[in-house]
Scaffold this motif. Sequence first.
Motif, PDB file in Angstrom:
ATOM      1  N   ALA A  40       0.850  -1.187   0.000  1.00 55.73           N
ATOM      2  CA  ALA A  40       0.000   0.000   0.000  1.00 55.73           C
ATOM      3  C   ALA A  40       0.890   1.242   0.000  1.00 55.73           C
ATOM      4  O   ALA A  40       2.067   1.166   0.368  1.00 55.73           O
ATOM      5  CB  ALA A  40      -0.901  -0.019   1.227  1.00 55.73           C
ATOM      6  N   LYS A  43       3.729   2.229   2.658  1.00 57.93           N
ATOM      7  CA  LYS A  43       3.864   1.097   3.576  1.00 57.93           C
ATOM      8  C   LYS A  43       4.846   0.085   3.005  1.00 57.93           C
ATOM      9  O   LYS A  43       5.130   0.067   1.804  1.00 57.93           O
ATOM     10  CB  LYS A  43       2.509   0.435   3.819  1.00 57.93           C
ATOM     11  N   SER A  63      -4.869 -11.268   8.347  1.00 62.12           N
ATOM     12  CA  SER A  63      -5.903 -10.325   7.921  1.00 62.12           C
ATOM     13  C   SER A  63      -6.701 -10.795   6.704  1.00 62.12           C
ATOM     14  O   SER A  63      -7.757 -10.226   6.407  1.00 62.12           O
ATOM     15  CB  SER A  63      -5.278  -8.963   7.628  1.00 62.12           C
ATOM     16  N   LYS A  87     -12.065  -5.417   1.312  1.00 69.79           N
ATOM     17  CA  LYS A  87     -12.205  -4.270   2.201  1.00 69.79           C
ATOM     18  C   LYS A  87     -11.326  -3.126   1.702  1.00 69.79           C
ATOM     19  O   LYS A  87     -10.314  -3.380   1.029  1.00 69.79           O
ATOM     20  CB  LYS A  87     -11.781  -4.664   3.611  1.00 69.79           C
ATOM     21  N   GLU A  89      -9.096  -1.580   3.160  1.00 74.53           N
ATOM     22  CA  GLU A  89      -7.714  -1.777   3.617  1.00 74.53           C
ATOM     23  C   GLU A  89      -6.954  -2.812   2.792  1.00 74.53           C
ATOM     24  O   GLU A  89      -5.745  -2.994   2.981  1.00 74.53           O
ATOM     25  CB  GLU A  89      -7.667  -2.148   5.100  1.00 74.53           C
ATOM     26  N   ASP A  90      -7.638  -3.498   1.872  1.00 73.10           N
ATOM     27  CA  ASP A  90      -6.952  -4.405   0.948  1.00 73.10           C
ATOM     28  C   ASP A  90      -6.375  -3.657  -0.257  1.00 73.10           C
ATOM     29  O   ASP A  90      -5.677  -4.256  -1.077  1.00 73.10           O
ATOM     30  CB  ASP A  90      -7.910  -5.483   0.439  1.00 73.10           C
TER      31      ASP A  90
END
Length: 125
Positions: A40, A43, A63, A87, A89-90
């Motif tokens: 990401a 990150k 996760s 999601k 966050e994926d």
Amino acid sequence: QVQLVESGGGLVQAGESLRLSCAASGRTFSNYGMGWFRQAPEKEREFVAAISGRSTSIYYTDSVKGRFTISRDNAKNTVYLQMNNLKPEDTAIYYCATPYSIFTVPRNKNDYGYWGQGTQVTVSS
């Protein structure tokens, strides 16, 4: 020369599914583990899933357990990542990779010597 080519990324809404594919060439595919990683923005690249050459060992990061499924078709020299119930966050660039060493299934990105170019997965809320 080992080459990995990913496909299947895209933009989806939360709760939807995508299937990523990674086509490999350059060595005996079934002798080597395959892994999926993601990165990401701002990150570190992180481990997502890995599968052994004969699909006897499979690993997932916590996760994605219960939502993602890694599989491979050795006749097609292809590894897949089925991603369900996505999601926000994926959201990341997803990379497939294969390790330097035969018959291993590492979870540490430093043990992987060959990487694809990546495919973008974006999950909107």
